[in-house]
Write a protein that holds these residues in place. Structure first.
Motif, short mmCIF file in Angstrom:
data_model
loop_
_atom_site.label_atom_id
_atom_site.label_comp_id
_atom_site.label_asym_id
_atom_site.label_seq_id
_atom_site.Cartn_x
_atom_site.Cartn_y
_atom_site.Cartn_z
N ILE A 6 0.82 -1.21 0.00
CA ILE A 6 0.00 0.00 0.00
C ILE A 6 0.85 1.25 0.00
N ASP A 26 -0.67 3.59 13.26
CA ASP A 26 -1.66 4.49 12.69
C ASP A 26 -1.96 5.55 13.75
N HIS A 37 -8.41 -0.01 8.71
CA HIS A 37 -6.96 0.10 8.88
C HIS A 37 -6.30 -1.15 8.32
N GLY A 38 -5.00 -1.07 8.14
CA GLY A 38 -4.25 -2.21 7.65
C GLY A 38 -4.13 -3.30 8.71
N ALA A 41 -1.83 -3.24 12.02
CA ALA A 41 -1.47 -1.89 12.43
C ALA A 41 -1.89 -1.64 13.87
N CYS A 66 1.44 6.22 9.86
CA CYS A 66 0.47 6.59 8.84
C CYS A 66 -0.72 7.28 9.48
N SER A 73 0.96 11.85 10.52
CA SER A 73 2.06 10.88 10.56
C SER A 73 3.41 11.58 10.39
N SER A 92 -0.48 8.48 3.83
CA SER A 92 -1.93 8.31 3.94
C SER A 92 -2.38 6.87 3.81
N TRP A 93 -3.39 6.52 4.59
CA TRP A 93 -4.07 5.24 4.45
C TRP A 93 -5.21 5.37 3.48
N VAL A 96 -5.72 2.56 0.96
CA VAL A 96 -5.53 1.20 1.48
C VAL A 96 -6.60 0.27 0.95
N ARG A 98 -8.84 -2.29 1.89
CA ARG A 98 -9.37 -2.64 3.20
C ARG A 98 -9.40 -4.15 3.45
#
Length: 100
Positions: A6, A26, A37-38, A41, A66, A73, A92-93, A96, A98
């Motif tokens: 990502i 995060d 979120h990843g 994380a 992030c 961040s 930035s997320w 991402v 999801r």
């Protein structure tokens, strides 16, 4: 898609961090974090990052930070670097996947 894919715009530095067992932090609010979120994380909101530096330093691993836009961040990266922690701003997320 893997967790670190990502951050494709960060290239080699992220690969290097991943190979060292990097931790993703995060810095968004808990509400933002709950909205997506990843995988793997950790959520440490920006306003709490200063109080968590000793805890993060003890982990002895690089940290990728992030948030939603990359601004928080970036601030968290500055705080942790001043504390002697190997870290980078992952940005930035916003893009991402999801499903990670």
């Amino acid at each position: 898609m893997g967790l670190f894919s990502i951050f494709s715009n960060k290239g080699n530095k992220l690969k290097e961090f991943a190979e060292k067992g990097a931790i993703v932090v995060d810095v968004r609010t808990p509400g933002e974090f709950k909205s997506g979120h990843g995988k793997g994380a950790r959520n440490i909101p920006l306003q709490n990052i200063g109080a968590k530096t000793a805890e993060l330093k003890k982990l002895n691993k690089p940290i990728i930070l992030c948030c939603a836009s990359g601004m928080r961040s970036a601030q968290a990266t500055d705080i942790l670097k001043k504390a002697g922690i190997d870290c980078m701003n992952g940005g930035s997320w916003g893009k991402v996947d999801r499903s990670i």
